[in-house]
Design an enzyme around this catalytic site. Sequence first.
Site, PDB file in Angstrom:
ATOM      1  N   SER A 122      40.368  44.093  38.776  1.00 56.29           N
ATOM      2  CA  SER A 122      39.324  44.780  37.992  1.00 56.29           C
ATOM      3  C   SER A 122      39.934  46.073  37.470  1.00 56.29           C
ATOM      4  O   SER A 122      40.872  46.616  38.069  1.00 56.29           O
ATOM      5  CB  SER A 122      38.128  45.114  38.896  1.00 56.29           C
ATOM      6  OG  SER A 122      37.286  46.050  38.270  1.00 56.29           O
ATOM      7  N   TYR A 134      35.368  49.076  46.800  1.00 53.18           N
ATOM      8  CA  TYR A 134      35.626  48.001  45.826  1.00 53.18           C
ATOM      9  C   TYR A 134      36.926  48.317  45.065  1.00 53.18           C
ATOM     10  O   TYR A 134      37.801  47.455  44.920  1.00 53.18           O
ATOM     11  CB  TYR A 134      34.438  47.876  44.866  1.00 53.18           C
ATOM     12  CG  TYR A 134      34.628  46.839  43.781  1.00 53.18           C
ATOM     13  CD1 TYR A 134      34.579  45.480  44.077  1.00 53.18           C
ATOM     14  CD2 TYR A 134      34.863  47.215  42.454  1.00 53.18           C
ATOM     15  CE1 TYR A 134      34.756  44.520  43.078  1.00 53.18           C
ATOM     16  CE2 TYR A 134      35.035  46.268  41.453  1.00 53.18           C
ATOM     17  CZ  TYR A 134      34.985  44.928  41.774  1.00 53.18           C
ATOM     18  OH  TYR A 134      35.159  43.976  40.784  1.00 53.18           O
TER      19      TYR A 134
HETATM   20  N1  LIG Z   1      31.701  40.658  36.220  1.00 59.28           N
HETATM   21  C1  LIG Z   1      32.368  41.784  36.075  1.00 59.28           C
HETATM   22  O1  LIG Z   1      31.904  42.743  35.435  1.00 59.28           O
HETATM   23  C2  LIG Z   1      33.738  41.923  36.695  1.00 59.28           C
HETATM   24  C3  LIG Z   1      34.538  42.985  36.256  1.00 59.28           C
HETATM   25  C4  LIG Z   1      35.819  43.136  36.787  1.00 59.28           C
HETATM   26  C5  LIG Z   1      36.275  42.250  37.744  1.00 59.28           C
HETATM   27  N2  LIG Z   1      35.473  41.237  38.171  1.00 59.28           N
HETATM   28  C6  LIG Z   1      35.995  40.334  39.202  1.00 59.28           C
HETATM   29  O2  LIG Z   1      35.967  39.025  38.701  1.00 59.28           O
HETATM   30  C7  LIG Z   1      35.867  38.109  39.788  1.00 59.28           C
HETATM   31  C8  LIG Z   1      34.830  37.060  39.452  1.00 59.28           C
HETATM   32  O3  LIG Z   1      33.579  37.709  39.285  1.00 59.28           O
HETATM   33  P1  LIG Z   1      32.460  37.128  38.321  1.00 59.28           P
HETATM   34  O4  LIG Z   1      32.137  38.184  37.366  1.00 59.28           O
HETATM   35  O5  LIG Z   1      32.852  35.800  37.847  1.00 59.28           O
HETATM   36  O6  LIG Z   1      31.255  37.078  39.364  1.00 59.28           O
HETATM   37  P2  LIG Z   1      30.262  35.912  39.811  1.00 59.28           P
HETATM   38  O7  LIG Z   1      29.754  35.199  38.614  1.00 59.28           O
HETATM   39  O8  LIG Z   1      29.309  36.574  40.745  1.00 59.28           O
HETATM   40  O9  LIG Z   1      31.216  34.926  40.629  1.00 59.28           O
HETATM   41  C9  LIG Z   1      31.747  35.288  41.864  1.00 59.28           C
HETATM   42  C10 LIG Z   1      32.335  34.049  42.491  1.00 59.28           C
HETATM   43  O10 LIG Z   1      32.914  34.418  43.760  1.00 59.28           O
HETATM   44  C11 LIG Z   1      32.434  33.513  44.752  1.00 59.28           C
HETATM   45  N3  LIG Z   1      32.365  34.162  46.051  1.00 59.28           N
HETATM   46  C12 LIG Z   1      31.770  35.332  46.367  1.00 59.28           C
HETATM   47  N4  LIG Z   1      31.861  35.547  47.674  1.00 59.28           N
HETATM   48  C13 LIG Z   1      32.506  34.487  48.209  1.00 59.28           C
HETATM   49  C14 LIG Z   1      32.880  34.109  49.523  1.00 59.28           C
HETATM   50  N5  LIG Z   1      32.587  34.875  50.585  1.00 59.28           N
HETATM   51  N6  LIG Z   1      33.534  32.933  49.702  1.00 59.28           N
HETATM   52  C15 LIG Z   1      33.818  32.139  48.659  1.00 59.28           C
HETATM   53  N7  LIG Z   1      33.489  32.428  47.392  1.00 59.28           N
HETATM   54  C16 LIG Z   1      32.828  33.589  47.171  1.00 59.28           C
HETATM   55  C17 LIG Z   1      31.052  33.129  44.271  1.00 59.28           C
HETATM   56  O11 LIG Z   1      30.666  31.934  44.918  1.00 59.28           O
HETATM   57  P3  LIG Z   1      29.094  31.530  45.116  1.00 59.28           P
HETATM   58  O12 LIG Z   1      28.386  31.963  43.863  1.00 59.28           O
HETATM   59  O13 LIG Z   1      29.192  30.035  45.250  1.00 59.28           O
HETATM   60  O14 LIG Z   1      28.641  32.249  46.318  1.00 59.28           O
HETATM   61  C18 LIG Z   1      31.288  32.971  42.777  1.00 59.28           C
HETATM   62  O15 LIG Z   1      31.820  31.712  42.494  1.00 59.28           O
HETATM   63  C19 LIG Z   1      35.545  38.929  41.037  1.00 59.28           C
HETATM   64  O16 LIG Z   1      36.716  39.023  41.819  1.00 59.28           O
HETATM   65  C20 LIG Z   1      35.165  40.296  40.471  1.00 59.28           C
HETATM   66  O17 LIG Z   1      35.508  41.342  41.350  1.00 59.28           O
HETATM   67  C21 LIG Z   1      34.217  41.037  37.655  1.00 59.28           C
END
Ligand SMILES: NC(=O)c1ccc[n+]([C@@H]2O[C@H](COP(=O)([O-])OP(=O)(O)OC[C@H]3O[C@@H](n4cnc5c(N)ncnc54)[C@H](OP(=O)(O)O)[C@@H]3O)[C@@H](O)[C@H]2O)c1
Length: 233
Positions: A122, A134
């Site tokens: 991130s 985080y």
């Molecule tokens: N969205 C943003 O603004 C943003 C910005 C910068 C970086 N990121 C990073 O991008 C990555 C993906 O995020 P996203 O935006 O795609 O969020 P998201 O839509 O909430 O997806 C998160 C994913 O992580 C899985 N997950 C969470 N906790 C878990 C656990 N304990 N064991 C196994 N799987 C787990 C969730 O699985 P379930 O739903 O099946 O529980 C889901 O598939 C993350 O690492 C986040 O830090 C996101």
Amino acid sequence: MRLDGRLALVTGASSGIGRAVALRLAGDGARLVVTGRDPERLRAVAERVGGQAVVADLADGVEALVAALPGPPALVVHSAGIGPGQTADALLDVNLRAPIALTRALLPGLRAERGHLVFVASIAALGVAGEAVYSATKAGLRGYADAVRAEVPEIGVTTVLPGIVDTPFHGTERRPFPRPVSPDHVAEEILRAVRRGSPEVITPRWLTLGAKVHGMAPGLFARAQRGFAARAR
Ligand SMILES: NC(=O)c1ccc[n+]([C@@H]2O[C@H](COP(=O)([O-])OP(=O)(O)OC[C@H]3O[C@@H](n4cnc5c(N)ncnc54)[C@H](OP(=O)(O)O)[C@@H]3O)[C@@H](O)[C@H]2O)c1
């Protein structure tokens, strides 16, 4: 790296960026193993990509996931992650401990396959006010990726630093700045980086400027952040 016919593992594939990456990888002919916690959402993705679903909570360790793999993946995309509102232990377990443990378990196979690792970190890796733990997990992931890239020349390693992505990650909270990008846009950037062997992707691109300021003048970076935060209130 060529993707057609090769085995790819995507964590966090039940939602958001991981899901978008899995869909694009399937379009490029990769064989997929997708993993996440929510069985229904995960199976829906597995069906769409014609891949194998492995329901696993990464906070409980990675052994069950590794044991369920049909073979050594040539590509591993670490996208699973949780956001700033969680406890420090949970953040460290899911965002840092799990991707490190999974990488260590899969590294011999990745070496043999001359494969590729993607770590979804991130822009918070630069240190964002109000998101200290985080930020620390994402900075840790970036540092780990940098070290693996230097240690293991047989494989490609890409770190991804998105700003705000339009996924369920922030729950009901609306974050207008930096302007959200779509998960599919991030997935497109990830696949391009894998094909080219790029070490780092910052998206949207203009945030690269923030990374440069942070590198040259971390004090100025912190002051600028406070200025943006005050204007957003
Ligand atoms: N969205 C943003 O603004 C943003 C910005 C910068 C970086 N990121 C990073 O991008 C990555 C993906 O995020 P996203 O935006 O795609 O969020 P998201 O839509 O909430 O997806 C998160 C994913 O992580 C899985 N997950 C969470 N906790 C878990 C656990 N304990 N064991 C196994 N799987 C787990 C969730 O699985 P379930 O739903 O099946 O529980 C889901 O598939 C993350 O690492 C986040 O830090 C996101």
